[in-house]
Design an enzyme around this catalytic site. Structure first.
Site, PDB file in Angstrom:
ATOM      1  N   LYS A 195      43.204  31.491  60.788  1.00  0.00           N
ATOM      2  CA  LYS A 195      44.268  31.290  61.777  1.00  0.00           C
ATOM      3  C   LYS A 195      44.001  32.207  62.959  1.00  0.00           C
ATOM      4  O   LYS A 195      44.026  33.432  62.823  1.00  0.00           O
ATOM      5  CB  LYS A 195      45.632  31.588  61.151  1.00  0.00           C
ATOM      6  CG  LYS A 195      46.790  31.492  62.141  1.00  0.00           C
ATOM      7  CD  LYS A 195      48.140  31.616  61.463  1.00  0.00           C
ATOM      8  CE  LYS A 195      49.267  31.533  62.483  1.00  0.00           C
ATOM      9  NZ  LYS A 195      50.592  31.611  61.855  1.00  0.00           N
ATOM     10  N   LYS A 248      43.203  26.649  61.905  1.00  0.00           N
ATOM     11  CA  LYS A 248      44.289  26.471  62.868  1.00  0.00           C
ATOM     12  C   LYS A 248      44.044  27.314  64.107  1.00  0.00           C
ATOM     13  O   LYS A 248      43.698  28.477  63.932  1.00  0.00           O
ATOM     14  CB  LYS A 248      45.587  26.890  62.173  1.00  0.00           C
ATOM     15  CG  LYS A 248      46.813  26.951  63.026  1.00  0.00           C
ATOM     16  CD  LYS A 248      47.972  27.483  62.239  1.00  0.00           C
ATOM     17  CE  LYS A 248      49.146  27.585  63.199  1.00  0.00           C
ATOM     18  NZ  LYS A 248      50.183  28.436  62.729  1.00  0.00           N
TER      19      LYS A 248
HETATM   20  C1  PBG Z   1      54.074  31.549  61.527  1.00  0.00           C
HETATM   21  C2  PBG Z   1      53.576  30.240  62.021  1.00  0.00           C
HETATM   22  C3  PBG Z   1      53.316  29.889  63.339  1.00  0.00           C
HETATM   23  C4  PBG Z   1      52.880  28.566  63.318  1.00  0.00           C
HETATM   24  C5  PBG Z   1      52.896  28.144  62.007  1.00  0.00           C
HETATM   25  N1  PBG Z   1      53.319  29.198  61.206  1.00  0.00           N
HETATM   26  C6  PBG Z   1      53.538  30.656  64.581  1.00  0.00           C
HETATM   27  C7  PBG Z   1      52.713  31.831  64.902  1.00  0.00           C
HETATM   28  O1  PBG Z   1      51.788  32.214  64.202  1.00  0.00           O
HETATM   29  O2  PBG Z   1      53.046  32.421  65.929  1.00  0.00           O
HETATM   30  C8  PBG Z   1      52.474  27.785  64.526  1.00  0.00           C
HETATM   31  C9  PBG Z   1      52.489  26.305  64.386  1.00  0.00           C
HETATM   32  C10 PBG Z   1      52.451  25.582  65.673  1.00  0.00           C
HETATM   33  O3  PBG Z   1      52.189  26.141  66.766  1.00  0.00           O
HETATM   34  O4  PBG Z   1      52.686  24.363  65.632  1.00  0.00           O
HETATM   35  N2  PBG Z   1      55.239  31.399  60.749  1.00  0.00           N
END
Ligand code: PBG
Length: 323
Positions: A195, A248
């Protein structure tokens, strides 16, 4: 051996021919639909930066889930919008929390739809970080207890799968241990493994009101410059017990997906995140892109790169086009 003997256009002449040699296909079964759930009744509030996506109260969420199932989409992933936040994100691991209640309602009323839950405290903390904070630093090991409790209460509510998205080290092993001890050895973990600290999560943070109140997430989410490190994250999560690993954001990380596909045997997921959705929506609204074609081409590219499943806000649109 080349032209004029070989003419690649021969197999592109008609749609039946193109269909016959098509290497990648999409199906509603590949898709997972993200949903935002909030308190209240009869609530369906459009998210400004994500046209067509909503914050839903549980009663509306259940109706939405029925439609998702009818479209042949096998799973949803839930994000909670709590009415109370604190330093420790405790509303995220309250057995009566918004996600826990939503899971119970869904498993009661739409039992054959898979319910995945996002495990991370950022939506529930006043500071907006994915871990506990002390002296301006995000703590790793101390956060694991919160994640354990969150995953366990989700499983107790009936979640079919938990998906940690926090990027703390060791959280997959901790959650696996917690679920096994609590009597949930069969609840799989979908790990947000690679991520990246991406600007493309901005619309989500508006939706969940989860922007960090100080600093940014770069001390725990990955530097987008790093491919080898992404593969290490994936290897470590698998070693810790992840059943499925996720990359991601999706379109900016197709190289990671492609390489991971060659290296690992577990199923691979990709998250077409909020910013990827909003870009296509905005361009389509301006008349600059054909929305339908942009949806299908981007999803196909993610699948072609190696994803077995795709989390996407376009899941319903794509399923309708595919059905
Ligand atoms: C954290 C989380 C995020 C997303 C999914 N889980 C936000 C982040 O890391 O700031 C992002 C998903 C998206 O942008 O569609 N709980």
């Amino acid at each position: 051996m080349a032209f004029p003997i070989h003419r690649l256009r021969r197999l592109r002449q008609s749609e039946p021919l193109r269909r016959m040699v098509r290497e990648t296909t999409l199906s509603p079964s590949d898709l997972i639909y993200p949903l935002f759930v909030a308190d209240g009744r009869d609530r369906k509030e459009e998210i400004g930066s994500m046209p067509g996506q909503y914050r839903l109260s549980i009663d509306v969420l259940v109706k939405e889930a029925m439609e998702v199932r009818t479209l042949g989409i096998p799973a949803v992933i839930l994000f909670g919008i709590p009415d109370r936040k604190d330093e420790r994100g405790s509303s995220g691991y309250d057995p009566q929390g918004i996600v826990q209640r939503a899971v119970r309602a869904l498993k009661d009323q739409v039992p054959d739809l898979l319910v995945i839950t996002d495990v991370c405290i950022d939506e529930y903390t006043t500071h907006g970080h994915c871990g506990l904070v002390r002296d301006g630093r995000v703590l790793n090991d101390e956060t694991l207890d919160c994640l354990r409790a969150m995953a366990r209460t989700h499983a107790e509510a009936g979640a079919d799968m938990v998906a940690p998205s926090d990027m703390m080290d060791g959280r997959v092993a901790a959650i696996r241990d917690e679920l096994d001890r609590a009597g949930f050895p069969d609840v799989p973990i979908l790990a947000y493994a690679a991520k990246f600290a991406s600007c493309f999560y901005a619309p989500f943070r508006e939706a969940a009101d989860s922007s960090p109140k100080f600093g940014d997430r770069r001390s725990y989410q990955m530097d987008p410059a790093n491919l080898r490190e992404a593969l290490r994250e994936i290897d470590l999560d698998i070693a810790e017990g992840a059943d499925i690993v996720m990359v991601k954001p999706a379109l900016p990380s197709l190289d990671v997906l492609a390489l991971a596909r060659q290296r690992v045997l577990v199923p691979l997921a990709a998250y077409q995140v909020s910013g990827e959705y909003s870009m296509i929506k905005a361009a389509a609204r301006a008349g600059w892109l054909d929305e339908t074609r942009a949806i299908m081409e981007s999803l196909l590219a993610i699948k072609r790169a190696g994803a077995d499943m795709i989390l996407t806000y376009f899941a319903k649109d794509a399923a309708k086009l595919l059905n």
